[in-house]
Design a protein around this motif. Sequence first.
Motif, PDB file in Angstrom:
ATOM      1  N   TRP A 167       0.863  -1.174   0.000  1.00 34.53           N
ATOM      2  CA  TRP A 167       0.000   0.000   0.000  1.00 34.53           C
ATOM      3  C   TRP A 167       0.909   1.237   0.000  1.00 34.53           C
ATOM      4  CZ3 TRP A 167      -5.170   0.717  -0.515  1.00 34.53           C
ATOM      5  CH2 TRP A 167      -6.000  -0.396  -0.376  1.00 34.53           C
ATOM      6  N   PRO A 168       0.540   2.275  -0.787  1.00 34.40           N
ATOM      7  CA  PRO A 168       1.438   3.425  -0.915  1.00 34.40           C
ATOM      8  C   PRO A 168       1.637   4.227   0.379  1.00 34.40           C
ATOM      9  CG  PRO A 168      -0.522   3.704  -2.311  1.00 34.40           C
ATOM     10  CD  PRO A 168      -0.606   2.349  -1.705  1.00 34.40           C
ATOM     11  N   ASP A 169       0.767   4.027   1.370  1.00 36.44           N
ATOM     12  CA  ASP A 169       0.957   4.733   2.645  1.00 36.44           C
ATOM     13  C   ASP A 169       2.034   4.066   3.500  1.00 36.44           C
ATOM     14  OD1 ASP A 169      -1.607   2.927   2.639  1.00 36.44           O
ATOM     15  OD2 ASP A 169      -0.773   2.760   4.654  1.00 36.44           O
ATOM     16  N   ASP A 170       2.394   2.828   3.196  1.00 33.44           N
ATOM     17  CA  ASP A 170       3.261   2.088   4.115  1.00 33.44           C
ATOM     18  C   ASP A 170       4.626   2.751   4.314  1.00 33.44           C
ATOM     19  OD1 ASP A 170       1.056   0.451   3.967  1.00 33.44           O
ATOM     20  OD2 ASP A 170       2.187  -1.404   3.762  1.00 33.44           O
ATOM     21  N   TYR A 171       5.153   3.362   3.244  1.00 36.56           N
ATOM     22  CA  TYR A 171       6.469   3.982   3.414  1.00 36.56           C
ATOM     23  C   TYR A 171       6.411   5.183   4.362  1.00 36.56           C
ATOM     24  CZ  TYR A 171       5.919   8.257   0.760  1.00 36.56           C
ATOM     25  OH  TYR A 171       5.522   9.504   0.374  1.00 36.56           O
ATOM     26  N   LEU A 172       5.195   5.720   4.573  1.00 32.95           N
ATOM     27  CA  LEU A 172       5.043   6.854   5.501  1.00 32.95           C
ATOM     28  C   LEU A 172       5.188   6.425   6.955  1.00 32.95           C
ATOM     29  CD1 LEU A 172       1.877   8.591   3.950  1.00 32.95           C
ATOM     30  CD2 LEU A 172       4.233   9.446   3.865  1.00 32.95           C
ATOM     31  N   TRP A 173       4.584   5.301   7.304  1.00 37.57           N
ATOM     32  CA  TRP A 173       4.567   4.914   8.728  1.00 37.57           C
ATOM     33  C   TRP A 173       5.517   3.774   9.070  1.00 37.57           C
ATOM     34  CZ3 TRP A 173       3.032  -0.090   9.150  1.00 37.57           C
ATOM     35  CH2 TRP A 173       2.169  -0.593   8.180  1.00 37.57           C
ATOM     36  N   PHE A 174       5.995   3.042   8.070  1.00 38.66           N
ATOM     37  CA  PHE A 174       6.888   1.922   8.387  1.00 38.66           C
ATOM     38  C   PHE A 174       8.152   2.354   9.136  1.00 38.66           C
ATOM     39  CE2 PHE A 174       8.896  -2.215   7.697  1.00 38.66           C
ATOM     40  CZ  PHE A 174       7.810  -3.044   7.893  1.00 38.66           C
ATOM     41  N   PRO A 175       8.730   3.512   8.790  1.00 39.53           N
ATOM     42  CA  PRO A 175       9.898   3.970   9.566  1.00 39.53           C
ATOM     43  C   PRO A 175       9.597   4.138  11.060  1.00 39.53           C
ATOM     44  CG  PRO A 175       9.713   5.206   7.523  1.00 39.53           C
ATOM     45  CD  PRO A 175       8.487   4.376   7.617  1.00 39.53           C
ATOM     46  N   HIS A 176       8.396   4.581  11.396  1.00 40.23           N
ATOM     47  CA  HIS A 176       8.007   4.689  12.817  1.00 40.23           C
ATOM     48  C   HIS A 176       7.906   3.301  13.449  1.00 40.23           C
ATOM     49  CE1 HIS A 176       7.144   8.988  12.753  1.00 40.23           C
ATOM     50  NE2 HIS A 176       6.605   8.800  11.557  1.00 40.23           N
ATOM     51  N   PHE A 177       7.337   2.381  12.699  1.00 40.51           N
ATOM     52  CA  PHE A 177       7.248   0.993  13.157  1.00 40.51           C
ATOM     53  C   PHE A 177       8.647   0.445  13.446  1.00 40.51           C
ATOM     54  CE2 PHE A 177       7.376  -3.536  11.905  1.00 40.51           C
ATOM     55  CZ  PHE A 177       6.537  -4.067  12.872  1.00 40.51           C
ATOM     56  N   LEU A 178       9.567   0.667  12.496  1.00 44.93           N
ATOM     57  CA  LEU A 178      10.940   0.169  12.665  1.00 44.93           C
ATOM     58  C   LEU A 178      11.640   0.809  13.852  1.00 44.93           C
ATOM     59  CD1 LEU A 178      12.336   0.043   9.022  1.00 44.93           C
ATOM     60  CD2 LEU A 178      11.545  -1.843  10.459  1.00 44.93           C
ATOM     61  N   ALA A 179      11.375   2.096  14.069  1.00 44.37           N
ATOM     62  CA  ALA A 179      12.014   2.831  15.164  1.00 44.37           C
ATOM     63  C   ALA A 179      11.320   2.592  16.499  1.00 44.37           C
ATOM     64  CB  ALA A 179      12.030   4.318  14.843  1.00 44.37           C
ATOM     65  N   ARG A 180      10.254   1.778  16.472  1.00 47.47           N
ATOM     66  CA  ARG A 180       9.475   1.478  17.683  1.00 47.47           C
ATOM     67  C   ARG A 180       8.826   2.723  18.265  1.00 47.47           C
ATOM     68  NH1 ARG A 180      11.056  -4.021  19.433  1.00 47.47           N
ATOM     69  NH2 ARG A 180      11.653  -4.850  17.429  1.00 47.47           N
ATOM     70  N   ASN A 181       8.472   3.652  17.411  1.00 45.66           N
ATOM     71  CA  ASN A 181       7.711   4.825  17.852  1.00 45.66           C
ATOM     72  C   ASN A 181       6.233   4.587  17.571  1.00 45.66           C
ATOM     73  OD1 ASN A 181      10.298   6.862  16.478  1.00 45.66           O
ATOM     74  ND2 ASN A 181       9.879   6.518  18.661  1.00 45.66           N
TER      75      ASN A 181
END
Length: 148
Positions: free
Chosen positions: A114-128
């Motif tokens: 989904w094109p939104d994933d690149y927006l929030w995946f970095p937060h997921f990876l950073a555990r934010n």
Amino acid sequence: NKLLTLAFVTRKSEVLLGLKKKGFGMGRWNGFGGKVEKGETISEAAKREMQEECGLIVDDFKKVGLLMFEFVGDPQLLEVHVFHSETFRGKCIETEEMRPMWYPLDGVPFDQMWPDDYLWFPHFLARNPFFGYITFQGMDNIVQSCLK
Ligand SMILES: Nc1[nH]c(=O)nc2c1ncn2[C@H]1C[C@H](O)[C@@H](COP(=O)(O)OP(=O)(O)OP(=O)(O)O)O1
């Protein structure tokens, strides 16, 4: 709002994604999840959908994010609750719904998600913990987004 779950398991430096084989988001790699049913909590739904879609059992999902999706012309919002766990049991299997595959955390296939994933995946990876409100025109175009 339509209540949905989206759940990820990780091990070391990999995340399990599934290629959605049918229904909403078909052809895209994503976490596992679906609709919350009557009589279950949102985390119960996350656990059930995970097991239904890839066979893995997760006992301690953590809530990591909330995503709201608006589709231009559709008054119903999708409210997607995002979960994560580093522990799971059972055997990972392909199902009618999903073809699972482990991806390196720094190599997820954003161009097939989904094109939104690149927006929030970095937060997921950073555990934010994250909250997003994303407006789509059709399935491919984001016309507005807000992420915290
Ligand atoms: N923009 C988006 N970005 C994203 O990363 N995941 C999304 C998304 N919009 C929806 N999802 C997720 C939430 C949920 O896990 C899944 C859609 O839910 P479902 O699997 O229930 O859909 P289906 O139409 O296949 O359901 P059924 O009709 O029950 O088969 O896609």
